[in-house]
Motif scaffolding. Structure first.
Motif, PDB file in Angstrom:
ATOM      1  N   HIS A  77       2.225   5.835 -18.476  1.00  0.00           N
ATOM      2  CA  HIS A  77       3.407   5.171 -19.067  1.00  0.00           C
ATOM      3  C   HIS A  77       3.161   4.245 -20.443  1.00  0.00           C
ATOM      4  N   LEU A  78       1.996   3.593 -20.375  1.00  0.00           N
ATOM      5  CA  LEU A  78       1.938   2.632 -21.439  1.00  0.00           C
ATOM      6  C   LEU A  78       1.624   3.511 -22.781  1.00  0.00           C
ATOM      7  N   GLY A  79       0.636   4.601 -22.920  1.00  0.00           N
ATOM      8  CA  GLY A  79       0.298   5.094 -24.085  1.00  0.00           C
ATOM      9  C   GLY A  79      -0.049   4.564 -25.139  1.00  0.00           C
ATOM     10  N   THR A  80       0.172   4.417 -26.207  1.00  0.00           N
ATOM     11  CA  THR A  80      -0.273   3.577 -27.133  1.00  0.00           C
ATOM     12  C   THR A  80       0.475   2.507 -27.430  1.00  0.00           C
ATOM     13  N   GLY A  81       1.613   2.189 -26.655  1.00  0.00           N
ATOM     14  CA  GLY A  81       1.995   0.888 -26.849  1.00  0.00           C
ATOM     15  C   GLY A  81       3.134   0.900 -27.867  1.00  0.00           C
ATOM     16  N   LYS A  82       3.684   2.405 -28.183  1.00  0.00           N
ATOM     17  CA  LYS A  82       4.549   2.418 -29.191  1.00  0.00           C
ATOM     18  C   LYS A  82       5.969   1.540 -28.835  1.00  0.00           C
ATOM     19  N   GLU A  83       6.276   2.022 -27.660  1.00  0.00           N
ATOM     20  CA  GLU A  83       7.544   1.510 -27.265  1.00  0.00           C
ATOM     21  C   GLU A  83       7.784  -0.048 -27.289  1.00  0.00           C
ATOM     22  N   TRP A  84       6.651  -0.800 -27.270  1.00  0.00           N
ATOM     23  CA  TRP A  84       6.713  -2.199 -27.440  1.00  0.00           C
ATOM     24  C   TRP A  84       6.101  -2.662 -28.884  1.00  0.00           C
ATOM     25  N   ASP A  85       6.095  -1.890 -29.780  1.00  0.00           N
ATOM     26  CA  ASP A  85       5.746  -2.222 -30.999  1.00  0.00           C
ATOM     27  C   ASP A  85       4.367  -2.635 -31.169  1.00  0.00           C
ATOM     28  N   GLN A 122       0.805  -1.216   0.109  1.00  0.00           N
ATOM     29  CA  GLN A 122      -0.002   0.115   0.070  1.00  0.00           C
ATOM     30  C   GLN A 122       0.804   1.389  -0.058  1.00  0.00           C
ATOM     31  N   ASP A 123       1.969   1.206   0.727  1.00  0.00           N
ATOM     32  CA  ASP A 123       2.748   2.406   0.733  1.00  0.00           C
ATOM     33  C   ASP A 123       3.471   2.757  -0.704  1.00  0.00           C
ATOM     34  N   LEU A 124       3.482   1.801  -1.623  1.00  0.00           N
ATOM     35  CA  LEU A 124       3.995   1.947  -2.922  1.00  0.00           C
ATOM     36  C   LEU A 124       2.730   2.221  -3.849  1.00  0.00           C
ATOM     37  N   THR A 125       1.726   1.591  -3.478  1.00  0.00           N
ATOM     38  CA  THR A 125       0.828   1.777  -4.468  1.00  0.00           C
ATOM     39  C   THR A 125      -0.611   2.750  -4.103  1.00  0.00           C
ATOM     40  N   ALA A 126      -0.160   3.800  -3.170  1.00  0.00           N
ATOM     41  CA  ALA A 126      -1.366   4.516  -2.759  1.00  0.00           C
ATOM     42  C   ALA A 126      -1.785   5.439  -3.928  1.00  0.00           C
ATOM     43  N   GLY A 127      -0.897   5.769  -5.062  1.00  0.00           N
ATOM     44  CA  GLY A 127      -1.486   6.630  -5.900  1.00  0.00           C
ATOM     45  C   GLY A 127      -1.245   5.940  -7.232  1.00  0.00           C
ATOM     46  N   ARG A 128      -0.868   4.636  -7.386  1.00  0.00           N
ATOM     47  CA  ARG A 128      -0.768   4.024  -8.643  1.00  0.00           C
ATOM     48  C   ARG A 128      -1.164   2.547  -8.712  1.00  0.00           C
ATOM     49  N   SER A 129      -1.284   2.032  -9.811  1.00  0.00           N
ATOM     50  CA  SER A 129      -1.427   0.532  -9.687  1.00  0.00           C
ATOM     51  C   SER A 129      -0.064  -0.333  -9.594  1.00  0.00           C
ATOM     52  N   ILE A 130       0.027  -1.526  -8.945  1.00  0.00           N
ATOM     53  CA  ILE A 130       1.296  -2.293  -8.779  1.00  0.00           C
ATOM     54  C   ILE A 130       2.033  -2.147 -10.122  1.00  0.00           C
ATOM     55  N   GLY A 131       1.709  -2.368 -11.168  1.00  0.00           N
ATOM     56  CA  GLY A 131       2.285  -2.356 -12.605  1.00  0.00           C
ATOM     57  C   GLY A 131       2.948  -1.105 -12.957  1.00  0.00           C
ATOM     58  N   VAL A 138       4.645   0.738 -10.491  1.00  0.00           N
ATOM     59  CA  VAL A 138       5.664   1.024  -9.545  1.00  0.00           C
ATOM     60  C   VAL A 138       7.025   1.284 -10.325  1.00  0.00           C
ATOM     61  N   PRO A 139       7.724   1.884  -9.929  1.00  0.00           N
ATOM     62  CA  PRO A 139       9.044   1.927 -10.712  1.00  0.00           C
ATOM     63  C   PRO A 139      10.128   1.063 -10.189  1.00  0.00           C
ATOM     64  N   PHE A 140      10.972   0.492 -11.081  1.00  0.00           N
ATOM     65  CA  PHE A 140      12.054  -0.567 -10.604  1.00  0.00           C
ATOM     66  C   PHE A 140      13.306   0.033 -11.571  1.00  0.00           C
ATOM     67  N   ALA A 141      14.215  -0.150 -10.759  1.00  0.00           N
ATOM     68  CA  ALA A 141      15.690  -0.088 -11.551  1.00  0.00           C
ATOM     69  C   ALA A 141      15.721   1.177 -12.277  1.00  0.00           C
ATOM     70  N   GLY A 142      15.204   2.181 -11.579  1.00  0.00           N
ATOM     71  CA  GLY A 142      15.353   3.502 -12.071  1.00  0.00           C
ATOM     72  C   GLY A 142      14.562   3.858 -13.084  1.00  0.00           C
ATOM     73  N   ARG A 143      14.650   3.377 -14.318  1.00  0.00           N
ATOM     74  CA  ARG A 143      13.860   3.703 -15.438  1.00  0.00           C
ATOM     75  C   ARG A 143      12.626   3.308 -15.705  1.00  0.00           C
ATOM     76  N   TYR A 144      12.616   1.777 -15.337  1.00  0.00           N
ATOM     77  CA  TYR A 144      11.386   1.085 -15.502  1.00  0.00           C
ATOM     78  C   TYR A 144      10.273   1.039 -14.569  1.00  0.00           C
ATOM     79  N   ARG A 145       9.067   0.388 -15.122  1.00  0.00           N
ATOM     80  CA  ARG A 145       8.083   0.028 -14.351  1.00  0.00           C
ATOM     81  C   ARG A 145       7.840  -1.270 -14.352  1.00  0.00           C
ATOM     82  N   LEU A 146       7.181  -1.898 -13.138  1.00  0.00           N
ATOM     83  CA  LEU A 146       7.151  -3.310 -13.050  1.00  0.00           C
ATOM     84  C   LEU A 146       6.420  -4.094 -14.237  1.00  0.00           C
TER      85      LEU A 146
END
Length: 260
Positions: free
Chosen positions: A68-76, A19-28, A30-38
């Motif tokens: 973060h996901l937008g249109t999915g362009k980064e994942w083709d 809950q402390d990490l997801t109070a304002g966002r879904s678990i997916g 959550v930032p990880f390794a600086g530049r990524y989301r889970l």
């Protein structure tokens, strides 16, 4: 034979321990390794497996995840046919169900009805690692089982491969029965379902508590762990942010850190 898979990522699982990490966002998100989301890890694994239609199920608050996901362009996945689908749920944030809420899936039953893929890969959004969904599918077909559960050291990772027709039957049969989940029904109906287990090897991090988040984040400082997650063969795709970099002064001291 149509051996294509539909990708389903459940980003709506409400982990009370986070809950402390997801109070304002879904678990997916959550930032990880600086530049990524889970969610980047499950999504990238699906793309590397040739999955071209991915549905992300989420519930409020999901603004950060949508951004973060937008249109999915980064994942083709910004495609005219198939692509990335963001499917929000009307279920209350407080309602806790396991992986794959059938009530949530039933709200978007038309997505499953319109898809042409024969199989479906169902995954959570908080497992970090390289899951070879194509290998899982191959073993699933060879086993002839109804369901293949991905495990590591005998422990389920919350990821499955099954026929889409079976998944649809489950949604239509359990979608109106309250807070039932894919994970829960599969566990209850093991006597009637034939279940195969795929044993995954390699570094995998299940982020389901603040302790696991801290532990696996600190593990990335060590090259032996970092190289198993980030390697050139299967890059982890993410939204690119061209923000100004941090400035390090002459007398700055940075040790045992990852600079994203």
């Amino acid at each position: 034979m149509n051996n294509q898979m539909l990708g389903i990522i459940d980003a709506a699982v409400n982990q009370h321990s986070l809950q402390d990490l997801t109070a304002g966002r879904s678990i997916g998100a959550v930032p990880f390794a600086g530049r990524y989301r889970l969610i980047d890890f499950a999504l990238s694994c699906m793309v590397h497996a040739g999955i071209r239609s991915v549905a992300v199920f989420s519930k409020s608050p999901y603004r950060s995840l949508m951004d973060h996901l937008g249109t999915g362009k980064e994942w083709d996945l910004n495609r005219k046919r198939d692509g990335l689908f963001f499917l929000p749920s009307s279920l209350p944030h407080e309602e806790h169900v396991g992986l794959g809420s059938f009530r949530q899936f039933a709200e978007h039953l038309d997505y499953f009805q319109r898809s042409t893929q024969q199989y479906a890969a169902v995954a959570n959004s908080y497992t970090v690692g390289h899951i070879p969904f194509q290998e899982v599918l191959k073993q699933h077909i060879e086993s002839g089982c109804d369901l293949t559960e991905i495990c590591q050291d005998g422990k389920p990772l919350g990821m499955y491969v099954t026929k889409k027709s079976l998944l649809r039957e489950m949604i239509e049969g359990h979608g109106a029965e309250g807070a039932q989940s894919f994970e829960e029904v599969c566990r209850k109906e093991r006597d009637s379902l034939s279940v195969n287990s795929y044993e995954h090897s390699g570094y995998t991090a299940v982020i389901d508590s603040p302790e696991s988040y801290l532990f696996h984040s600190l593990n990335l400082i060590h090259p032996v762990f970092r190289e198993q997650i980030f390697h050139m063969g299967q890059p982890v795709y993410t939204k690119i942010k061209n923000d100004p970099p941090v400035k390090y002064a002459k007398n700055s001291r940075v040790k045992q850190s990852i600079i994203a």
